[in-house]
Scaffold this active site. Structure first.
Site, PDB file in Angstrom:
ATOM      1  N   CYS A   1       0.935  -1.766   0.156  1.00 45.19           N
ATOM      2  CA  CYS A   1      -0.511   0.006   0.197  1.00 45.19           C
ATOM      3  C   CYS A   1       0.813   1.343   0.261  1.00 45.19           C
ATOM      4  CB  CYS A   1      -0.996   0.347   0.842  1.00 45.19           C
ATOM      5  SG  CYS A   1      -1.994  -1.143   0.880  1.00 45.19           S
TER       6      CYS A   1
ATOM      7  N   CYS B   1     -13.262   0.963   7.095  1.00 44.13           N
ATOM      8  CA  CYS B   1     -12.469  -0.093   6.602  1.00 44.13           C
ATOM      9  C   CYS B   1     -12.875   0.375   5.153  1.00 44.13           C
ATOM     10  CB  CYS B   1     -13.109  -1.826   6.271  1.00 44.13           C
ATOM     11  SG  CYS B   1     -13.412  -2.406   7.664  1.00 44.13           S
ATOM     12  N   CYS B   2     -11.780   1.144   4.432  1.00 46.77           N
ATOM     13  CA  CYS B   2     -11.531   1.359   2.733  1.00 46.77           C
ATOM     14  C   CYS B   2     -12.107  -0.004   1.966  1.00 46.77           C
ATOM     15  CB  CYS B   2     -10.439   1.918   2.790  1.00 46.77           C
ATOM     16  SG  CYS B   2      -9.041   0.483   2.385  1.00 46.77           S
TER      17      CYS B   2
ATOM     18  N   GLY C   1      -3.492 -12.823  -1.427  1.00 45.37           N
ATOM     19  CA  GLY C   1      -1.780 -13.352  -2.074  1.00 45.37           C
ATOM     20  C   GLY C   1      -1.886 -13.345  -3.379  1.00 45.37           C
TER      21      GLY C   1
END
Length: 394
Positions: free
Chosen positions: A82, A213-214, A119
Protein backbone atom coordinates in the site's frame (compact mmCIF):
# COMPACT_ATOMS: atom_id res chain seq x y z
CA UNK A 1 25.34 18.30 -2.34
CA UNK A 2 21.60 17.76 -2.04
CA UNK A 3 19.43 19.94 -4.19
CA UNK A 4 15.97 21.34 -3.55
CA UNK A 5 13.21 19.29 -5.14
CA UNK A 6 9.91 20.82 -6.18
CA UNK A 7 6.55 19.37 -7.10
CA UNK A 8 6.11 20.73 -10.61
CA UNK A 9 2.82 19.08 -11.47
CA UNK A 10 0.21 16.65 -10.18
CA UNK A 11 -2.55 14.70 -11.86
CA UNK A 12 -5.32 12.42 -10.64
CA UNK A 13 -8.37 10.84 -12.21
CA UNK A 14 -11.65 10.20 -10.36
CA UNK A 15 -11.45 7.01 -8.31
CA UNK A 16 -14.08 4.36 -9.02
CA UNK A 17 -15.36 1.03 -7.78
CA UNK A 18 -13.92 -2.17 -9.31
CA UNK A 19 -15.53 -3.07 -12.60
CA UNK A 20 -16.36 0.54 -13.45
CA UNK A 21 -12.91 1.80 -14.41
CA UNK A 22 -10.99 1.99 -17.65
CA UNK A 23 -8.04 -0.41 -18.08
CA UNK A 24 -4.95 0.43 -16.04
CA UNK A 25 -3.11 1.43 -19.22
CA UNK A 26 -5.68 4.13 -19.95
CA UNK A 27 -5.97 5.28 -16.33
CA UNK A 28 -2.20 5.53 -15.92
CA UNK A 29 -1.67 7.45 -19.13
CA UNK A 30 -4.47 9.87 -18.27
CA UNK A 31 -3.02 10.64 -14.84
CA UNK A 32 0.47 11.15 -16.29
CA UNK A 33 -0.87 13.47 -18.98
CA UNK A 34 -2.75 15.50 -16.36
CA UNK A 35 0.43 15.89 -14.29
CA UNK A 36 2.42 16.96 -17.34
CA UNK A 37 -0.26 19.49 -18.28
CA UNK A 38 -0.31 20.82 -14.73
CA UNK A 39 3.48 21.23 -14.82
CA UNK A 40 3.38 22.76 -18.29
CA UNK A 41 6.15 20.54 -19.67
CA UNK A 42 6.20 17.95 -22.47
CA UNK A 43 6.84 14.29 -21.75
CA UNK A 44 10.21 14.40 -23.51
CA UNK A 45 11.45 16.69 -20.70
CA UNK A 46 11.04 13.84 -18.21
CA UNK A 47 14.25 11.87 -17.71
CA UNK A 48 13.13 9.00 -15.48
CA UNK A 49 9.83 7.32 -14.58
CA UNK A 50 8.94 5.40 -11.42
CA UNK A 51 5.67 3.50 -11.74
CA UNK A 52 3.85 1.82 -8.86
CA UNK A 53 1.16 -0.84 -8.72
CA UNK A 54 0.47 -3.97 -6.68
CA UNK A 55 -1.86 -6.08 -8.82
CA UNK A 56 -0.25 -6.24 -12.24
CA UNK A 57 2.29 -8.07 -14.34
CA UNK A 58 5.91 -7.09 -14.85
CA UNK A 59 6.47 -3.97 -16.97
CA UNK A 60 2.86 -2.82 -16.52
CA UNK A 61 4.50 0.54 -15.85
CA UNK A 62 5.85 0.67 -19.37
CA UNK A 63 2.48 -0.39 -20.77
CA UNK A 64 0.83 2.56 -19.02
CA UNK A 65 3.39 5.24 -19.65
CA UNK A 66 3.88 4.24 -23.29
CA UNK A 67 0.41 5.69 -23.73
CA UNK A 68 2.01 9.08 -23.11
CA UNK A 69 5.11 8.63 -25.25
CA UNK A 70 8.00 6.43 -26.30
CA UNK A 71 11.00 8.50 -25.29
CA UNK A 72 13.29 5.64 -24.31
CA UNK A 73 13.82 6.80 -20.72
CA UNK A 74 14.39 4.41 -17.79
CA UNK A 75 11.08 3.12 -16.38
CA UNK A 76 11.16 1.42 -12.98
CA UNK A 77 8.27 -0.76 -11.76
CA UNK A 78 7.56 -0.72 -8.02
CA UNK A 79 5.48 -2.85 -5.66
CA UNK A 80 5.70 -1.96 -1.97
CA UNK A 81 2.15 -2.95 -1.07
CA UNK A 82 0.00 0.00 0.00
CA UNK A 83 3.00 2.35 0.20
CA UNK A 84 3.91 1.77 -3.47
CA UNK A 85 2.90 5.23 -4.66
CA UNK A 86 4.94 7.11 -2.09
CA UNK A 87 7.84 4.71 -2.70
CA UNK A 88 7.79 5.79 -6.35
CA UNK A 89 7.75 9.42 -5.23
CA UNK A 90 10.64 8.73 -2.85
CA UNK A 91 12.82 7.41 -5.67
CA UNK A 92 11.83 10.17 -8.09
CA UNK A 93 12.66 12.78 -5.45
CA UNK A 94 15.95 11.04 -4.69
CA UNK A 95 16.94 11.03 -8.36
CA UNK A 96 16.39 14.77 -8.66
CA UNK A 97 17.88 15.63 -5.27
CA UNK A 98 21.09 13.74 -6.09
CA UNK A 99 21.47 15.27 -9.54
CA UNK A 100 20.87 12.05 -11.45
CA UNK A 101 17.85 13.65 -13.12
CA UNK A 102 16.48 17.16 -13.53
CA UNK A 103 12.89 16.03 -13.91
CA UNK A 104 11.20 12.73 -13.06
CA UNK A 105 7.67 11.35 -12.92
CA UNK A 106 6.13 9.12 -10.29
CA UNK A 107 3.01 7.38 -11.60
CA UNK A 108 0.74 5.02 -9.69
CA UNK A 109 -2.33 3.05 -10.70
CA UNK A 110 -4.43 0.08 -9.68
CA UNK A 111 -7.13 -1.92 -11.45
CA UNK A 112 -8.64 -3.88 -8.58
CA UNK A 113 -11.32 -6.54 -8.21
CA UNK A 114 -14.12 -6.58 -5.61
CA UNK A 115 -13.53 -8.11 -2.22
CA UNK A 116 -10.75 -8.40 0.35
CA UNK A 117 -7.09 -8.28 -0.61
CA UNK A 118 -5.48 -11.63 -1.38
CA UNK A 119 -2.03 -12.86 -2.24
CA UNK A 120 -1.31 -13.83 -5.83
CA UNK A 121 0.51 -17.13 -5.17
CA UNK A 122 -0.15 -20.19 -3.06
CA UNK A 123 2.87 -22.26 -4.11
CA UNK A 124 5.59 -20.26 -2.31
CA UNK A 125 6.19 -18.49 1.01
CA UNK A 126 4.01 -15.45 1.56
CA UNK A 127 5.87 -12.22 2.39
CA UNK A 128 3.20 -11.71 5.04
CA UNK A 129 3.76 -15.11 6.69
CA UNK A 130 5.77 -13.77 9.64
CA UNK A 131 3.20 -11.04 10.25
CA UNK A 132 0.33 -13.53 10.12
CA UNK A 133 2.15 -15.87 12.50
CA UNK A 134 2.73 -13.02 14.95
CA UNK A 135 -0.92 -11.98 14.75
CA UNK A 136 -2.05 -15.55 15.32
CA UNK A 137 0.12 -15.79 18.42
CA UNK A 138 -1.27 -12.53 19.83
CA UNK A 139 -4.97 -12.82 19.04
CA UNK A 140 -5.65 -15.90 16.96
CA UNK A 141 -7.05 -15.93 13.44
CA UNK A 142 -10.67 -15.67 12.34
CA UNK A 143 -11.05 -17.49 8.99
CA UNK A 144 -14.27 -15.64 8.12
CA UNK A 145 -12.81 -12.13 8.42
CA UNK A 146 -10.53 -10.35 5.92
CA UNK A 147 -6.94 -10.64 7.06
CA UNK A 148 -6.17 -6.93 6.75
CA UNK A 149 -9.15 -6.11 8.97
CA UNK A 150 -7.84 -8.58 11.55
CA UNK A 151 -4.45 -6.87 11.58
CA UNK A 152 -5.79 -3.35 12.00
CA UNK A 153 -8.81 -4.33 14.06
CA UNK A 154 -6.38 -6.05 16.40
CA UNK A 155 -4.42 -2.81 16.67
CA UNK A 156 -7.66 -1.07 17.62
CA UNK A 157 -8.38 -3.72 20.24
CA UNK A 158 -4.97 -3.29 21.80
CA UNK A 159 -5.48 0.47 21.92
CA UNK A 160 -8.85 0.03 23.64
CA UNK A 161 -7.28 -2.42 26.08
CA UNK A 162 -4.55 0.05 27.05
CA UNK A 163 -6.50 3.31 27.10
CA UNK A 164 -10.12 2.27 27.61
CA UNK A 165 -11.63 4.34 24.82
CA UNK A 166 -15.15 3.85 23.44
CA UNK A 167 -15.42 1.70 20.29
CA UNK A 168 -17.52 4.37 18.59
CA UNK A 169 -14.56 6.75 18.79
CA UNK A 170 -13.20 4.88 15.78
CA UNK A 171 -16.55 5.35 14.03
CA UNK A 172 -16.28 9.13 14.36
CA UNK A 173 -13.31 9.00 12.00
CA UNK A 174 -15.54 7.57 9.26
CA UNK A 175 -18.07 10.34 9.80
CA UNK A 176 -15.32 12.93 9.43
CA UNK A 177 -13.93 11.19 6.34
CA UNK A 178 -17.29 11.32 4.56
CA UNK A 179 -17.79 14.97 5.49
CA UNK A 180 -14.45 15.79 3.89
CA UNK A 181 -15.03 13.58 0.83
CA UNK A 182 -18.34 15.32 0.16
CA UNK A 183 -16.21 18.26 -0.99
CA UNK A 184 -13.96 16.14 -3.24
CA UNK A 185 -15.26 15.45 -6.76
CA UNK A 186 -12.58 12.76 -7.26
CA UNK A 187 -13.65 10.65 -4.26
CA UNK A 188 -15.58 7.37 -4.52
CA UNK A 189 -17.92 7.93 -1.56
CA UNK A 190 -19.28 11.46 -1.30
CA UNK A 191 -22.46 10.87 0.70
CA UNK A 192 -22.21 11.81 4.37
CA UNK A 193 -23.03 9.28 7.08
CA UNK A 194 -23.99 9.54 10.73
CA UNK A 195 -22.21 7.87 13.62
CA UNK A 196 -25.25 5.68 14.10
CA UNK A 197 -25.05 4.51 10.50
CA UNK A 198 -21.35 3.76 10.81
CA UNK A 199 -21.78 1.70 13.96
CA UNK A 200 -24.86 -0.11 12.61
CA UNK A 201 -23.14 -1.19 9.40
CA UNK A 202 -22.18 -4.89 9.27
CA UNK A 203 -19.44 -6.01 11.64
CA UNK A 204 -16.18 -6.95 9.90
CA UNK A 205 -13.80 -7.55 12.80
CA UNK A 206 -14.40 -6.02 16.22
CA UNK A 207 -14.25 -3.06 16.68
CA UNK A 208 -14.43 -2.39 12.93
CA UNK A 209 -17.66 -2.18 10.96
CA UNK A 210 -17.90 -2.09 7.19
CA UNK A 211 -18.02 1.71 7.03
CA UNK A 212 -14.73 1.80 8.94
CA UNK A 213 -12.86 -0.12 6.24
CA UNK A 214 -11.52 1.38 3.01
CA UNK A 215 -12.98 -0.06 -0.20
CA UNK A 216 -11.10 -1.76 -3.07
CA UNK A 217 -10.77 0.98 -5.66
CA UNK A 218 -9.52 1.62 -9.17
CA UNK A 219 -7.68 4.78 -10.13
CA UNK A 220 -4.43 6.53 -10.98
CA UNK A 221 -2.41 9.55 -9.92
CA UNK A 222 0.93 11.07 -10.88
CA UNK A 223 3.48 13.62 -9.73
CA UNK A 224 6.20 15.47 -11.63
CA UNK A 225 9.21 16.49 -9.53
CA UNK A 226 12.07 18.67 -10.68
CA UNK A 227 15.10 20.67 -9.63
CA UNK A 228 15.00 24.40 -9.02
CA UNK A 229 17.12 24.95 -12.13
CA UNK A 230 14.72 22.96 -14.28
CA UNK A 231 11.75 24.85 -12.86
CA UNK A 232 13.24 28.25 -13.59
CA UNK A 233 14.25 27.19 -17.11
CA UNK A 234 10.72 26.00 -17.91
CA UNK A 235 8.82 28.77 -16.15
CA UNK A 236 7.47 26.49 -13.39
CA UNK A 237 6.43 28.35 -10.24
CA UNK A 238 8.31 27.21 -7.15
CA UNK A 239 5.15 26.77 -5.09
CA UNK A 240 5.65 23.40 -3.37
CA UNK A 241 8.95 22.02 -2.13
CA UNK A 242 9.61 18.59 -0.66
CA UNK A 243 11.17 19.76 2.59
CA UNK A 244 11.99 16.29 3.95
CA UNK A 245 11.17 12.66 3.29
CA UNK A 246 11.88 9.36 5.00
CA UNK A 247 11.20 5.71 4.33
CA UNK A 248 11.38 3.14 7.12
CA UNK A 249 10.89 -0.61 7.30
CA UNK A 250 10.24 -3.01 10.15
CA UNK A 251 12.45 -3.45 13.20
CA UNK A 252 12.41 -6.24 15.84
CA UNK A 253 9.64 -4.43 17.76
CA UNK A 254 7.18 -5.31 14.97
CA UNK A 255 7.36 -8.95 15.96
CA UNK A 256 8.65 -8.90 19.55
CA UNK A 257 6.55 -6.23 21.28
CA UNK A 258 3.38 -8.25 21.81
CA UNK A 259 1.39 -5.26 20.55
CA UNK A 260 -0.71 -5.37 17.38
CA UNK A 261 -0.21 -1.65 16.91
CA UNK A 262 3.43 -2.31 16.29
CA UNK A 263 2.69 -5.29 14.07
CA UNK A 264 0.84 -2.90 11.74
CA UNK A 265 3.61 -0.33 11.59
CA UNK A 266 3.27 2.11 14.48
CA UNK A 267 7.02 2.12 15.11
CA UNK A 268 7.81 2.53 11.42
CA UNK A 269 5.51 5.55 11.40
CA UNK A 270 7.01 7.09 14.52
CA UNK A 271 10.58 6.60 13.27
CA UNK A 272 9.88 8.05 9.83
CA UNK A 273 8.05 11.04 11.30
CA UNK A 274 10.89 11.74 13.72
CA UNK A 275 13.43 11.66 10.91
CA UNK A 276 11.37 14.05 8.80
CA UNK A 277 10.80 16.53 11.62
CA UNK A 278 14.50 16.53 12.50
CA UNK A 279 15.58 16.96 8.89
CA UNK A 280 13.21 19.88 8.34
CA UNK A 281 13.76 21.50 11.73
CA UNK A 282 10.06 21.55 12.58
CA UNK A 283 7.70 19.72 14.92
CA UNK A 284 4.27 18.18 14.51
CA UNK A 285 2.75 21.30 16.05
CA UNK A 286 3.90 23.23 12.96
CA UNK A 287 1.96 21.06 10.50
CA UNK A 288 -1.27 22.52 9.08
CA UNK A 289 -2.69 19.64 7.04
CA UNK A 290 -2.08 15.89 6.88
CA UNK A 291 -2.95 13.10 4.49
CA UNK A 292 -2.41 9.86 6.42
CA UNK A 293 -2.99 6.18 5.75
CA UNK A 294 -6.51 5.52 7.03
CA UNK A 295 -7.02 2.09 5.49
CA UNK A 296 -9.12 1.41 8.61
CA UNK A 297 -10.32 3.86 11.23
CA UNK A 298 -8.15 2.13 13.82
CA UNK A 299 -5.05 2.96 11.82
CA UNK A 300 -5.96 6.63 11.52
CA UNK A 301 -6.40 6.82 15.29
CA UNK A 302 -3.07 5.22 16.18
CA UNK A 303 -1.32 7.18 13.43
CA UNK A 304 -2.32 10.48 15.06
CA UNK A 305 -0.02 9.46 17.90
CA UNK A 306 2.64 7.87 15.71
CA UNK A 307 3.04 11.14 13.82
CA UNK A 308 3.10 13.12 17.06
CA UNK A 309 -0.06 15.07 16.24
CA UNK A 310 -1.29 14.31 19.75
CA UNK A 311 0.54 12.64 22.70
CA UNK A 312 0.23 8.91 23.24
CA UNK A 313 -3.06 7.96 24.87
CA UNK A 314 -4.85 11.18 23.90
CA UNK A 315 -6.24 10.30 20.46
CA UNK A 316 -9.81 9.99 21.73
CA UNK A 317 -9.78 13.52 23.15
CA UNK A 318 -8.13 14.73 19.95
CA UNK A 319 -11.10 13.33 18.00
CA UNK A 320 -13.85 14.40 20.40
CA UNK A 321 -12.47 17.94 20.53
CA UNK A 322 -12.54 18.16 16.72
CA UNK A 323 -8.80 18.77 16.54
CA UNK A 324 -8.52 16.46 13.50
CA UNK A 325 -10.70 18.57 11.19
CA UNK A 326 -11.42 22.13 10.08
CA UNK A 327 -11.31 24.57 12.97
CA UNK A 328 -9.13 22.21 15.02
CA UNK A 329 -5.40 21.82 15.46
CA UNK A 330 -4.64 20.04 12.16
CA UNK A 331 -6.91 19.00 9.29
CA UNK A 332 -6.44 15.30 8.63
CA UNK A 333 -7.37 13.74 5.29
CA UNK A 334 -9.21 16.68 3.73
CA UNK A 335 -9.51 14.53 0.59
CA UNK A 336 -11.69 12.03 2.44
CA UNK A 337 -8.75 9.69 2.86
CA UNK A 338 -8.62 6.05 1.89
CA UNK A 339 -11.89 5.47 3.72
CA UNK A 340 -13.92 7.70 1.41
CA UNK A 341 -11.72 8.87 -1.45
CA UNK A 342 -10.75 5.24 -2.09
CA UNK A 343 -7.60 3.14 -2.01
CA UNK A 344 -6.23 2.00 -5.39
CA UNK A 345 -3.05 0.66 -3.80
CA UNK A 346 -0.42 1.80 -6.26
CA UNK A 347 -1.98 5.24 -6.67
CA UNK A 348 -2.72 6.11 -3.05
CA UNK A 349 0.58 7.75 -2.14
CA UNK A 350 0.46 9.93 -5.24
CA UNK A 351 -3.17 10.84 -4.64
CA UNK A 352 -2.09 12.05 -1.20
CA UNK A 353 0.60 14.16 -2.88
CA UNK A 354 -2.02 15.54 -5.28
CA UNK A 355 -4.21 16.69 -2.39
CA UNK A 356 -1.42 18.26 -0.37
CA UNK A 357 0.05 20.03 -3.39
CA UNK A 358 -3.29 21.72 -4.03
CA UNK A 359 -3.60 22.58 -0.34
CA UNK A 360 -0.24 24.38 -0.39
CA UNK A 361 -0.99 26.08 -3.68
CA UNK A 362 -4.27 27.32 -2.23
CA UNK A 363 -6.25 25.60 -5.00
CA UNK A 364 -8.14 22.95 -3.00
CA UNK A 365 -11.50 24.71 -3.48
CA UNK A 366 -14.06 23.72 -0.83
CA UNK A 367 -11.46 21.57 0.93
CA UNK A 368 -8.95 24.38 1.34
CA UNK A 369 -7.19 24.60 4.69
CA UNK A 370 -6.78 28.30 5.23
CA UNK A 371 -3.17 29.48 5.35
CA UNK A 372 -1.69 26.01 4.88
CA UNK A 373 2.11 26.29 4.88
CA UNK A 374 3.35 22.84 5.94
CA UNK A 375 1.73 19.58 4.81
CA UNK A 376 2.56 16.08 6.03
CA UNK A 377 1.99 12.83 4.12
CA UNK A 378 1.97 9.34 5.65
CA UNK A 379 1.68 6.20 3.50
CA UNK A 380 2.01 2.72 5.02
CA UNK A 381 2.33 -0.76 3.56
CA UNK A 382 2.36 -3.95 5.59
CA UNK A 383 5.23 -6.23 4.86
CA UNK A 384 6.47 -3.51 5.34
CA UNK A 385 7.34 0.06 4.46
CA UNK A 386 6.31 3.49 5.64
CA UNK A 387 6.98 6.76 3.82
CA UNK A 388 6.51 10.13 5.50
CA UNK A 389 6.91 13.28 3.42
CA UNK A 390 6.84 16.93 4.47
CA UNK A 391 5.89 19.54 1.88
CA UNK A 392 6.48 23.26 2.28
CA UNK A 393 4.77 26.12 0.54
CA UNK A 394 7.24 28.04 -1.62
Amino acid sequence: MKRNVYVAGVGMIPFTKPGKSEPYTVMGARAAELALKDAGVPYDSVQQAYVSYVYGDSTAGQAAIYGVGLSGIPVFNLNNNCSSGSSALYLARQAVESGVAECAIALGFEQMVPGALKGAYDDRPSPMARFAETMNQLQGTLPTAPRAAQFFGGAGRDYIKQYGIRPDTFGRISVKARQHAARNPLAVFRDTVTLEEVMASPAVFDPLTRLQCCPPTCGAAATIVCSEEFARKHGIALKVRIAAQSMTTDTPSTFDSGDMRRVVGYDMTAAAAKQVYEAAGVGPEDVDVVELHDCFTANELITYEGLGLTPEGTAEKFILDGDNTYGGKVVTNPSGGLLSKGHPLGATGLAQCYELTHQLRGTADQRQVEGARLALQHNLGLGGACVVTLYERG
